[in-house]
Design a protein around this motif. Structure first.
Motif, PDB file in Angstrom:
ATOM      1  N   THR A  16     -38.652   0.582  -9.944  1.00  0.00           N
ATOM      2  CA  THR A  16     -38.929   1.678  -9.648  1.00  0.00           C
ATOM      3  C   THR A  16     -40.324   2.321  -8.681  1.00  0.00           C
ATOM      4  N   ARG A  17     -41.521   1.642  -9.060  1.00  0.00           N
ATOM      5  CA  ARG A  17     -42.525   1.635  -8.264  1.00  0.00           C
ATOM      6  C   ARG A  17     -42.443   1.121  -6.963  1.00  0.00           C
ATOM      7  N   ALA A  18     -41.714  -0.207  -7.153  1.00  0.00           N
ATOM      8  CA  ALA A  18     -41.426  -0.888  -5.612  1.00  0.00           C
ATOM      9  C   ALA A  18     -40.682  -0.132  -4.740  1.00  0.00           C
ATOM     10  N   ALA A  19     -39.457   0.640  -5.171  1.00  0.00           N
ATOM     11  CA  ALA A  19     -38.904   1.198  -4.493  1.00  0.00           C
ATOM     12  C   ALA A  19     -39.267   2.494  -3.890  1.00  0.00           C
ATOM     13  N   ILE A  20     -40.442   3.027  -4.714  1.00  0.00           N
ATOM     14  CA  ILE A  20     -41.064   4.294  -3.852  1.00  0.00           C
ATOM     15  C   ILE A  20     -42.124   3.648  -3.078  1.00  0.00           C
ATOM     16  N   ALA A  43     -36.002  10.892  -2.187  1.00  0.00           N
ATOM     17  CA  ALA A  43     -34.651  10.824  -1.793  1.00  0.00           C
ATOM     18  C   ALA A  43     -34.318   9.599  -0.993  1.00  0.00           C
ATOM     19  N   ASP A  44     -35.501   8.927  -0.008  1.00  0.00           N
ATOM     20  CA  ASP A  44     -35.209   7.724   0.453  1.00  0.00           C
ATOM     21  C   ASP A  44     -35.170   6.445  -0.562  1.00  0.00           C
ATOM     22  N   ALA A  45     -35.983   6.898  -1.796  1.00  0.00           N
ATOM     23  CA  ALA A  45     -35.931   5.802  -2.995  1.00  0.00           C
ATOM     24  C   ALA A  45     -34.781   5.907  -3.851  1.00  0.00           C
ATOM     25  N   GLN A  46     -33.932   7.110  -3.854  1.00  0.00           N
ATOM     26  CA  GLN A  46     -32.960   7.351  -4.462  1.00  0.00           C
ATOM     27  C   GLN A  46     -33.688   7.732  -6.003  1.00  0.00           C
ATOM     28  N   ILE A  47     -34.484   8.487  -6.007  1.00  0.00           N
ATOM     29  CA  ILE A  47     -35.144   8.808  -7.433  1.00  0.00           C
ATOM     30  C   ILE A  47     -35.439  10.368  -7.441  1.00  0.00           C
ATOM     31  N   ASP A  48     -35.778  10.858  -8.581  1.00  0.00           N
ATOM     32  CA  ASP A  48     -36.229  12.211  -8.514  1.00  0.00           C
ATOM     33  C   ASP A  48     -37.950  12.353  -8.229  1.00  0.00           C
ATOM     34  N   PRO A  49     -38.081  13.262  -7.337  1.00  0.00           N
ATOM     35  CA  PRO A  49     -39.313  13.451  -7.002  1.00  0.00           C
ATOM     36  C   PRO A  49     -40.390  13.419  -8.121  1.00  0.00           C
ATOM     37  N   TYR A  55     -45.884   8.383 -11.177  1.00  0.00           N
ATOM     38  CA  TYR A  55     -46.388   6.951 -11.187  1.00  0.00           C
ATOM     39  C   TYR A  55     -47.814   7.226 -10.342  1.00  0.00           C
ATOM     40  N   TYR A  56     -47.648   8.191  -9.352  1.00  0.00           N
ATOM     41  CA  TYR A  56     -48.739   8.259  -8.181  1.00  0.00           C
ATOM     42  C   TYR A  56     -49.292   9.430  -8.235  1.00  0.00           C
ATOM     43  N   GLY A  57     -49.220  10.474  -9.096  1.00  0.00           N
ATOM     44  CA  GLY A  57     -50.020  11.502  -9.335  1.00  0.00           C
ATOM     45  C   GLY A  57     -49.731  12.560  -7.985  1.00  0.00           C
ATOM     46  N   ALA A  65     -51.917   4.196  -2.081  1.00  0.00           N
ATOM     47  CA  ALA A  65     -51.266   2.690  -2.795  1.00  0.00           C
ATOM     48  C   ALA A  65     -50.115   1.949  -1.777  1.00  0.00           C
ATOM     49  N   ALA A  66     -49.493   2.941  -0.899  1.00  0.00           N
ATOM     50  CA  ALA A  66     -48.436   2.459  -0.168  1.00  0.00           C
ATOM     51  C   ALA A  66     -49.144   1.959   1.318  1.00  0.00           C
ATOM     52  N   ALA A  67     -50.129   2.513   1.938  1.00  0.00           N
ATOM     53  CA  ALA A  67     -50.554   2.142   3.087  1.00  0.00           C
ATOM     54  C   ALA A  67     -51.264   0.882   3.067  1.00  0.00           C
ATOM     55  N   GLU A  68     -51.018   0.182   4.067  1.00  0.00           N
ATOM     56  CA  GLU A  68     -51.624  -0.903   4.570  1.00  0.00           C
ATOM     57  C   GLU A  68     -52.823  -0.834   5.497  1.00  0.00           C
ATOM     58  N   PHE A  69     -53.947  -1.125   5.139  1.00  0.00           N
ATOM     59  CA  PHE A  69     -55.233  -1.011   6.132  1.00  0.00           C
ATOM     60  C   PHE A  69     -55.796  -2.188   6.534  1.00  0.00           C
ATOM     61  N   ASP A  70     -56.015  -2.527   7.879  1.00  0.00           N
ATOM     62  CA  ASP A  70     -56.749  -3.488   8.280  1.00  0.00           C
ATOM     63  C   ASP A  70     -57.621  -3.159   9.258  1.00  0.00           C
ATOM     64  N   LEU A  71     -58.836  -3.266   9.175  1.00  0.00           N
ATOM     65  CA  LEU A  71     -59.949  -2.809  10.020  1.00  0.00           C
ATOM     66  C   LEU A  71     -59.967  -3.512  11.366  1.00  0.00           C
ATOM     67  N   ARG A  72     -59.354  -4.714  11.235  1.00  0.00           N
ATOM     68  CA  ARG A  72     -59.299  -5.727  12.520  1.00  0.00           C
ATOM     69  C   ARG A  72     -60.581  -6.011  12.901  1.00  0.00           C
ATOM     70  N   LEU A  73     -61.503  -6.119  12.139  1.00  0.00           N
ATOM     71  CA  LEU A  73     -63.054  -6.445  12.634  1.00  0.00           C
ATOM     72  C   LEU A  73     -63.078  -7.765  13.534  1.00  0.00           C
ATOM     73  N   PRO A  74     -64.022  -7.510  14.430  1.00  0.00           N
ATOM     74  CA  PRO A  74     -64.066  -8.799  15.617  1.00  0.00           C
ATOM     75  C   PRO A  74     -64.879  -9.533  14.526  1.00  0.00           C
ATOM     76  N   ASP A  75     -64.820 -10.846  15.061  1.00  0.00           N
ATOM     77  CA  ASP A  75     -65.683 -12.134  14.524  1.00  0.00           C
ATOM     78  C   ASP A  75     -67.076 -11.934  14.879  1.00  0.00           C
ATOM     79  N   LEU A  76     -67.900 -11.188  14.126  1.00  0.00           N
ATOM     80  CA  LEU A  76     -69.318 -11.164  14.583  1.00  0.00           C
ATOM     81  C   LEU A  76     -69.829 -12.291  14.835  1.00  0.00           C
ATOM     82  N   SER A  77     -69.690 -13.423  14.457  1.00  0.00           N
ATOM     83  CA  SER A  77     -70.368 -14.647  14.890  1.00  0.00           C
ATOM     84  C   SER A  77     -70.207 -15.104  16.290  1.00  0.00           C
TER      85      SER A  77
END
Length: 193
Positions: A16-20, A43-49, A55-57, A65-77
């Motif tokens: 269920t968590r994975a589907a959400i 609705a997309d996960a086919q579960i009750d709101p 699970y997530y409050g 929990a869901a969003a992927e965040f990459d700052l894509r920092l440059p190589d400072l060296s």
């Protein structure tokens, strides 16, 4: 006393968590943070709101929990030492202006503990790893990364969340001229007495 969950219940809960999360990632990507709703995600996960909330409050907690965040920092060296501050300010301005998910996470982090923890983790892990290339001890590296984060997050909060007119009206290059020397000192300087 509550009995422990059976292996079947645990698997169902994990599924269920994975589907959400899968539905949330797709919905946030398609609609953006503001327009995505818990009902649509459920609705997309086919579960009750109510399961999303269980699970997530909150929407903010789900987003963190869901969003992927990459700052894509440059190589400072690879950056000339005297250009470090300017390179980082330009980089962060481009990231904040080009990615509404970072702004949404910052907005959520100001009111949601889960989102705040996610923001701390992103900056602590990614920025500290970028600053570590200077070869300072772990404590100094963490302090430098924390100081840089304080400036960058303060800039982002005043420019993109609060929309403080002087910060919104200032061009990116002018912001670089103002903020780069401070980041430069945080990265390569020493504290003054």
């Amino acid at each position: 006393m509550t009995s422990p969950a059976s292996p079947t219940q645990s698997r169902r809960s994990d599924a269920t968590r994975a589907a959400i999360l899968r539905a949330a990632r797709e919905r946030f990507a398609a609609d953006g943070y503001e327009r995505a709703t818990i009902r649509a995600i459920a609705a997309d996960a086919q579960i009750d709101p109510s399961m999303v909330m269980r699970y997530y409050g909150s929407k903010e907690g789900l987003f963190a929990a869901a969003a992927e965040f990459d700052l894509r920092l440059p190589d400072l060296s690879a950056v000339p030492p005297h250009d470090l501050g300017a390179v980082l300010v330009r980089h962060f301005l481009a990231r904040w202006e080009g990615d509404e998910t970072l702004v949404a996470l910052l907005r959520a982090a100001s009111t949601n503990p889960g989102a705040a923890e996610r923001m701390r983790g992103i900056f602590a892990d990614q920025l500290t790893a970028a600053v570590a290339v200077f070869g300072t001890d772990a404590e100094t590296t963490a302090r430098r990364a924390g100081l840089v984060a304080s400036q960058i997050l303060g800039l982002a909060f005043t420019r993109y969340i609060v929309r403080l007119p002087p910060m919104v009206d200032t061009t990116p290059e002018e912001l670089v001229r103002w903020i780069a020397p401070t980041l430069q000192r945080y990265l390569t300087g020493t504290p003054s007495n």
